[in-house]
Design a protein around this motif. Structure first.
Motif, PDB file in Angstrom:
ATOM      1  N   UNK A 193       0.866  -1.290  -0.004  1.00 48.62           N
ATOM      2  CA  UNK A 193      -0.106  -0.004   0.060  1.00 48.62           C
ATOM      3  C   UNK A 193       0.946   1.097   0.237  1.00 48.62           C
ATOM      4  N   UNK A 194       1.970   1.274   0.679  1.00 42.56           N
ATOM      5  CA  UNK A 194       2.793   2.438   0.906  1.00 42.56           C
ATOM      6  C   UNK A 194       3.527   2.604  -0.469  1.00 42.56           C
ATOM      7  N   UNK A 195       3.916   1.532  -0.942  1.00 42.76           N
ATOM      8  CA  UNK A 195       4.531   1.858  -2.331  1.00 42.76           C
ATOM      9  C   UNK A 195       3.625   2.143  -3.378  1.00 42.76           C
ATOM     10  N   UNK A 196       2.473   1.407  -3.543  1.00 47.00           N
ATOM     11  CA  UNK A 196       1.521   1.973  -4.474  1.00 47.00           C
ATOM     12  C   UNK A 196       1.263   3.400  -4.355  1.00 47.00           C
ATOM     13  N   UNK A 197       1.160   3.969  -3.126  1.00 43.42           N
ATOM     14  CA  UNK A 197       0.568   5.244  -2.667  1.00 43.42           C
ATOM     15  C   UNK A 197       1.965   6.138  -3.646  1.00 43.42           C
ATOM     16  N   UNK A 198       3.035   5.774  -3.268  1.00 40.54           N
ATOM     17  CA  UNK A 198       4.372   6.514  -3.620  1.00 40.54           C
ATOM     18  C   UNK A 198       4.439   6.620  -5.079  1.00 40.54           C
ATOM     19  N   UNK A 199       4.060   5.256  -5.785  1.00 43.49           N
ATOM     20  CA  UNK A 199       4.247   5.230  -7.134  1.00 43.49           C
ATOM     21  C   UNK A 199       3.216   6.342  -7.854  1.00 43.49           C
ATOM     22  N   UNK A 200       1.855   6.226  -7.408  1.00 47.75           N
ATOM     23  CA  UNK A 200       0.663   6.855  -7.856  1.00 47.75           C
ATOM     24  C   UNK A 200       0.828   8.325  -7.747  1.00 47.75           C
ATOM     25  N   UNK A 201       1.306   8.896  -6.681  1.00 47.61           N
ATOM     26  CA  UNK A 201       1.577  10.177  -6.331  1.00 47.61           C
ATOM     27  C   UNK A 201       2.782  10.679  -7.476  1.00 47.61           C
ATOM     28  N   UNK A 202       3.970   9.974  -7.666  1.00 43.41           N
ATOM     29  CA  UNK A 202       5.086  10.343  -8.797  1.00 43.41           C
ATOM     30  C   UNK A 202       4.140  10.490  -9.821  1.00 43.41           C
ATOM     31  N   UNK A 203       3.542   9.526 -10.277  1.00 38.65           N
ATOM     32  CA  UNK A 203       2.814   9.411 -11.555  1.00 38.65           C
ATOM     33  C   UNK A 203       1.810  10.632 -11.763  1.00 38.65           C
ATOM     34  N   UNK A 204       1.268  11.194 -10.519  1.00 36.73           N
ATOM     35  CA  UNK A 204       0.227  12.099 -10.701  1.00 36.73           C
ATOM     36  C   UNK A 204       1.132  13.414 -10.748  1.00 36.73           C
ATOM     37  N   UNK A 205       2.428  13.635 -10.062  1.00 35.19           N
ATOM     38  CA  UNK A 205       3.103  14.735 -10.179  1.00 35.19           C
ATOM     39  C   UNK A 205       3.727  15.092 -11.706  1.00 35.19           C
ATOM     40  N   UNK A 206       4.168  14.022 -12.125  1.00 33.76           N
ATOM     41  CA  UNK A 206       4.816  13.855 -13.538  1.00 33.76           C
ATOM     42  C   UNK A 206       3.869  14.348 -14.552  1.00 33.76           C
ATOM     43  N   UNK A 207       2.387  13.973 -14.430  1.00 29.54           N
ATOM     44  CA  UNK A 207       1.513  14.320 -15.509  1.00 29.54           C
ATOM     45  C   UNK A 207       0.995  15.706 -15.106  1.00 29.54           C
ATOM     46  N   UNK A 208       1.160  16.143 -13.952  1.00 26.63           N
ATOM     47  CA  UNK A 208       0.776  17.818 -13.734  1.00 26.63           C
ATOM     48  C   UNK A 208       1.859  18.543 -14.196  1.00 26.63           C
TER      49      UNK A 208
END
Length: 76
Positions: A53-68
């Motif tokens: 869960x921790x790793x998935x959140x971090x990956x999703x957050x990084x992808x969100x920041x890259x998209x932004x």
């Protein structure tokens, strides 16, 4: 590679960002579910119940920041 003031600042910024992302992920995990802490051995194959869960959140957050970041560069 020789260490210069520029590379030193870059490495420091990357470490700061990584620690901040990790702390933010732990906070979100802590507010969304009950976290149980148990001792783990480095010599064992056991994993922390909340690790994925921790790793998935971090990956999703990084992808969100890259998209932004991409959206912002297109707009400007």
């Amino acid at each position: 590679m020789p260490i210069t003031l520029s590379t030193d600042r870059t490495e420091t910024a990357l470490i700061y960002d990584a620690v901040h992302l990790f702390a933010m992920a732990l906070h979100v995990l802590d507010t969304s579910q009950q976290i149980d802490v148990k001792p783990l051995s480095c010599d064992s194959t056991d994993t922390w119940d909340h690790g994925y869960s921790l790793i998935n959140y971090m990956k999703n957050e990084l992808n969100r920041l890259k998209s932004k970041e991409i959206e912002n560069s297109i707009e400007h």
